[in-house]
Motif scaffolding. Structure first.
Motif, PDB file in Angstrom:
ATOM      1  N   MET A 235     -97.576  42.903 -49.914  1.00  0.00           N
ATOM      2  CA  MET A 235     -97.305  44.210 -49.480  1.00  0.00           C
ATOM      3  C   MET A 235     -96.133  44.296 -48.644  1.00  0.00           C
ATOM      4  O   MET A 235     -95.637  44.218 -47.561  1.00  0.00           O
ATOM      5  N   GLU A 236     -95.105  44.685 -49.722  1.00  0.00           N
ATOM      6  CA  GLU A 236     -93.491  44.585 -49.025  1.00  0.00           C
ATOM      7  C   GLU A 236     -93.154  45.704 -48.066  1.00  0.00           C
ATOM      8  O   GLU A 236     -92.394  45.625 -47.209  1.00  0.00           O
ATOM      9  N   TYR A 237     -94.046  47.117 -48.330  1.00  0.00           N
ATOM     10  CA  TYR A 237     -93.675  47.937 -47.243  1.00  0.00           C
ATOM     11  C   TYR A 237     -93.819  47.495 -45.751  1.00  0.00           C
ATOM     12  O   TYR A 237     -92.840  48.072 -44.875  1.00  0.00           O
ATOM     13  N   ARG A 238     -94.523  46.688 -45.584  1.00  0.00           N
ATOM     14  CA  ARG A 238     -94.626  46.135 -44.090  1.00  0.00           C
ATOM     15  C   ARG A 238     -93.113  45.822 -43.749  1.00  0.00           C
ATOM     16  O   ARG A 238     -92.961  45.669 -42.330  1.00  0.00           O
ATOM     17  N   TYR A 239     -92.570  45.100 -44.580  1.00  0.00           N
ATOM     18  CA  TYR A 239     -91.346  44.587 -44.286  1.00  0.00           C
ATOM     19  C   TYR A 239     -90.087  45.218 -44.474  1.00  0.00           C
ATOM     20  O   TYR A 239     -88.876  44.859 -44.289  1.00  0.00           O
ATOM     21  N   MET A 240     -89.959  46.311 -44.693  1.00  0.00           N
ATOM     22  CA  MET A 240     -88.904  47.270 -44.562  1.00  0.00           C
ATOM     23  C   MET A 240     -88.705  47.321 -43.248  1.00  0.00           C
ATOM     24  O   MET A 240     -89.317  47.698 -42.313  1.00  0.00           O
ATOM     25  N   PRO A 241     -87.125  47.099 -42.894  1.00  0.00           N
ATOM     26  CA  PRO A 241     -86.921  47.154 -41.627  1.00  0.00           C
ATOM     27  C   PRO A 241     -87.133  48.532 -40.919  1.00  0.00           C
ATOM     28  O   PRO A 241     -87.793  48.442 -39.715  1.00  0.00           O
ATOM     29  N   VAL A 242     -87.158  49.561 -41.509  1.00  0.00           N
ATOM     30  CA  VAL A 242     -87.470  50.695 -40.674  1.00  0.00           C
ATOM     31  C   VAL A 242     -88.802  50.892 -40.533  1.00  0.00           C
ATOM     32  O   VAL A 242     -89.466  51.443 -39.244  1.00  0.00           O
ATOM     33  N   ILE A 243     -89.583  50.429 -41.395  1.00  0.00           N
ATOM     34  CA  ILE A 243     -91.068  50.661 -41.193  1.00  0.00           C
ATOM     35  C   ILE A 243     -91.522  49.437 -40.419  1.00  0.00           C
ATOM     36  O   ILE A 243     -92.615  49.776 -39.400  1.00  0.00           O
ATOM     37  N   ALA A 244     -90.906  48.358 -40.443  1.00  0.00           N
ATOM     38  CA  ALA A 244     -91.374  47.190 -39.272  1.00  0.00           C
ATOM     39  C   ALA A 244     -91.027  47.830 -37.811  1.00  0.00           C
ATOM     40  O   ALA A 244     -91.982  47.544 -36.954  1.00  0.00           O
ATOM     41  N   GLN A 245     -90.034  48.667 -37.619  1.00  0.00           N
ATOM     42  CA  GLN A 245     -89.631  49.162 -36.525  1.00  0.00           C
ATOM     43  C   GLN A 245     -90.557  50.062 -35.951  1.00  0.00           C
ATOM     44  O   GLN A 245     -91.158  50.497 -34.789  1.00  0.00           O
ATOM     45  N   PHE A 246     -91.097  51.013 -37.029  1.00  0.00           N
ATOM     46  CA  PHE A 246     -91.998  52.141 -37.039  1.00  0.00           C
ATOM     47  C   PHE A 246     -93.181  51.564 -36.341  1.00  0.00           C
ATOM     48  O   PHE A 246     -93.941  51.864 -35.210  1.00  0.00           O
ATOM     49  N   LEU A 247     -93.714  50.291 -36.899  1.00  0.00           N
ATOM     50  CA  LEU A 247     -94.980  49.715 -36.741  1.00  0.00           C
ATOM     51  C   LEU A 247     -94.847  49.151 -35.271  1.00  0.00           C
ATOM     52  O   LEU A 247     -95.782  49.203 -34.624  1.00  0.00           O
ATOM     53  N   GLU A 248     -93.820  48.614 -34.978  1.00  0.00           N
ATOM     54  CA  GLU A 248     -93.717  48.096 -33.641  1.00  0.00           C
ATOM     55  C   GLU A 248     -93.508  48.949 -32.505  1.00  0.00           C
ATOM     56  O   GLU A 248     -94.105  48.799 -31.315  1.00  0.00           O
ATOM     57  N   LYS A 249     -93.122  50.122 -32.743  1.00  0.00           N
ATOM     58  CA  LYS A 249     -92.745  51.005 -31.533  1.00  0.00           C
ATOM     59  C   LYS A 249     -93.856  52.001 -31.586  1.00  0.00           C
ATOM     60  O   LYS A 249     -93.539  52.937 -30.587  1.00  0.00           O
ATOM     61  N   ALA A 250     -94.605  52.305 -32.672  1.00  0.00           N
ATOM     62  CA  ALA A 250     -95.536  53.385 -32.595  1.00  0.00           C
ATOM     63  C   ALA A 250     -96.470  53.624 -31.451  1.00  0.00           C
ATOM     64  O   ALA A 250     -96.751  54.616 -31.189  1.00  0.00           O
ATOM     65  N   ALA A 251     -97.207  52.631 -31.033  1.00  0.00           N
ATOM     66  CA  ALA A 251     -98.012  52.487 -29.941  1.00  0.00           C
ATOM     67  C   ALA A 251     -97.449  53.256 -28.774  1.00  0.00           C
ATOM     68  O   ALA A 251     -97.723  54.192 -28.031  1.00  0.00           O
ATOM     69  N   ASP A 252     -96.159  52.732 -28.325  1.00  0.00           N
ATOM     70  CA  ASP A 252     -95.460  53.119 -27.068  1.00  0.00           C
ATOM     71  C   ASP A 252     -95.129  54.724 -27.319  1.00  0.00           C
ATOM     72  O   ASP A 252     -95.112  55.680 -26.588  1.00  0.00           O
ATOM     73  N   ALA A 253     -94.586  55.071 -28.615  1.00  0.00           N
ATOM     74  CA  ALA A 253     -93.858  56.155 -28.775  1.00  0.00           C
ATOM     75  C   ALA A 253     -95.053  57.313 -28.731  1.00  0.00           C
ATOM     76  O   ALA A 253     -94.849  58.402 -28.320  1.00  0.00           O
ATOM     77  N   THR A 254     -95.944  57.186 -29.154  1.00  0.00           N
ATOM     78  CA  THR A 254     -97.271  58.006 -29.220  1.00  0.00           C
ATOM     79  C   THR A 254     -98.265  57.954 -28.332  1.00  0.00           C
ATOM     80  O   THR A 254     -99.004  58.979 -28.133  1.00  0.00           O
ATOM     81  N   GLY A 255     -98.134  57.102 -27.452  1.00  0.00           N
ATOM     82  CA  GLY A 255     -99.460  56.964 -26.552  1.00  0.00           C
ATOM     83  C   GLY A 255    -100.714  56.402 -27.248  1.00  0.00           C
ATOM     84  O   GLY A 255    -101.740  56.643 -26.822  1.00  0.00           O
ATOM     85  N   GLY A 256    -100.539  56.006 -28.341  1.00  0.00           N
ATOM     86  CA  GLY A 256    -101.736  55.566 -29.230  1.00  0.00           C
ATOM     87  C   GLY A 256    -101.962  56.519 -30.454  1.00  0.00           C
ATOM     88  O   GLY A 256    -102.322  57.734 -30.147  1.00  0.00           O
ATOM     89  N   ILE A 257    -101.754  56.018 -31.580  1.00  0.00           N
ATOM     90  CA  ILE A 257    -101.832  57.094 -32.770  1.00  0.00           C
ATOM     91  C   ILE A 257    -103.228  57.731 -33.088  1.00  0.00           C
ATOM     92  O   ILE A 257    -104.141  57.036 -32.870  1.00  0.00           O
ATOM     93  N   LYS A 258    -103.260  58.781 -32.997  1.00  0.00           N
ATOM     94  CA  LYS A 258    -104.259  59.639 -33.312  1.00  0.00           C
ATOM     95  C   LYS A 258    -104.433  60.091 -34.765  1.00  0.00           C
ATOM     96  O   LYS A 258    -105.254  60.222 -35.300  1.00  0.00           O
ATOM     97  N   GLN A 259    -103.090  60.607 -35.324  1.00  0.00           N
ATOM     98  CA  GLN A 259    -103.283  60.996 -36.707  1.00  0.00           C
ATOM     99  C   GLN A 259    -101.778  60.338 -37.194  1.00  0.00           C
ATOM    100  O   GLN A 259    -100.883  60.335 -36.869  1.00  0.00           O
TER     101      GLN A 259
END
Length: 385
Positions: free
Chosen positions: A143-167
């Protein structure tokens, strides 16, 4: 030698510390994606392709040019007989994966990296379960998309940036399916359907980002523009080229995919957006640089945007990728990082990050989307999981 950017998914120093013996791959399938894998394997230290099986002479010649020391063999069985192999990589057409996995399991169970989708026929679920329950070596689903640098950072920072993803929304506006050997990617019976063939990447990202399991999928899709004037011995392609899919998850969150495969004029190929009570985070991923028109100048650079609610003020960060990695493939550097981590598993350090269960669930979600688009009804993907 490529020196990747530091970050959660690069683990450059960690891999250097783990350099042991040469990791020697055996590859099944050396078409366009197989060659991308080969170019990225060549960039890794103490890692090489020892042998490959590719029945098409033209593709085999290209593969040999990338890995001249690799031996071409005439069958999967001949590949499995090569003593020097440390691991296997399946990059054959989608509908071949299950039979080849069974052949490997019956002959020589080496650490295995299998390209997506893991399977294409709902009737193969029982075979996949038997394989899962008996295979003694590590299995990693690509699943290469997990390892795109920008998506990796998106996944790493999403919880803090959103306060918990709702959508979560994923938009892919890209080029039509490329030509493949035998034109197998023009037909649902070989691909599993577009939502399975390529969109399983996005369904995987949804599960990963939400940390939840899908309950229902609702989709609307069509073959609106592409391949309608093509004819293959009297058969007209039946793959969809555009559509929407909505997924409800068991933690109350939801996600949406928007796909259009006649939109290569876009500046960014993939756009991800996650929103929660604290704010929003977005990732923008450019398409393959080889398709960017020269007259437009430099190709776009991936970027990450965080948009807090309080205080308001979007912040944009460029996420560049090593040019050598961009030259090595079409997936924004991700194939290199994936192999970096898989090779560590082959050396006995760590476990697969993308498991058989992950790959299975992504296909089940794609199958549910295909069925929902066909019937107009919401579909529970758990029937195939």
């Amino acid at each position: 030698m490529v020196r990747p950017r530091a970050g959660r998914l690069c683990a450059t120093n960690e891999v250097k510390e783990r350099r042991l013996e040469q990791v020697r791959y055996g590859i099944i399938g050396c078409g366009m994606m197989g060659q991308e894998h080969m170019r990225n394997i060549a960039l890794l230290p103490e890692t090489s392709v020892a042998a490959f099986y590719e029945p098409d002479d033209g593709m085999a010649a290209r593969a040999s040019a990338i890995a001249p020391a690799a031996t071409r063999v005439g069958s999967v069985q001949a590949l499995l007989a090569v003593k020097e192999l440390d691991c296997l990589l399946i990059v054959s057409p989608n509908h071949c994966h299950i039979a080849q996995m069974e052949e490997i399991a019956a002959t020589r169970a080496l650490p295995l990296l299998v390209e997506k989708p893991l399977f294409t026929d709902p009737g193969d679920a029982a075979k996949l379960a038997a394989f899962r329950d008996s295979y003694p070596a590590p299995i990693w689903v690509a699943m290469e998309y997990r390892y795109m640098p920008v998506i990796a950072q998106f996944l790493e920072k999403a919880a803090d940036a959103t306060g918990g993803i709702k959508q979560l929304s994923v938009r892919e506006h890209r080029f039509p399916f490329l030509e493949k050997v035998g034109d197998w990617n023009r037909f649902n019976r070989y691909t599993g359907g577009t939502f399975v063939e390529k969109c399983c990447h996005f369904f995987d990202l949804m599960r990963l980002a939400m940390g939840a399991e899908p309950l229902r999928v609702m989709a609307s899709a069509a073959q609106a523009v592409n391949h309608l004037d093509e004819d293959y011995d009297g058969a007209v392609p039946d793959i969809i080229d555009s559509g929407y899919a909505i997924v409800d998850f068991d933690n109350g969150t939801r996600a949406m995919l928007e796909l259009c495969m006649f939109a290569e004029g876009s500046a960014y190929q993939e756009e991800l957006s996650a929103v929660g009570p604290a704010g929003k985070i977005e990732a923008f991923v450019p398409g393959p640089g080889r398709f960017w028109p020269d007259h437009l100048g430099a190709a776009p650079v991936a970027k990450l945007v965080t948009s807090p609610r309080h205080p308001q003020g979007p912040m944009t960060h460029d996420i560049p990728v090593d040019p050598t990695l961009l030259e090595a493939g079409d997936h924004n550097g991700s194939t290199f990082y994936q192999h970096q981590r898989f090779a560590a598993v082959v050396r006995g350090q760590g476990t697969p990050e993308v498991t058989l269960a992950d790959g299975w669930a992504a296909v089940a979600m794609g199958m549910a989307a295909q069925e929902s688009a066909r019937t107009g009804q919401a579909v529970d993907p758990r029937q195939w999981m």
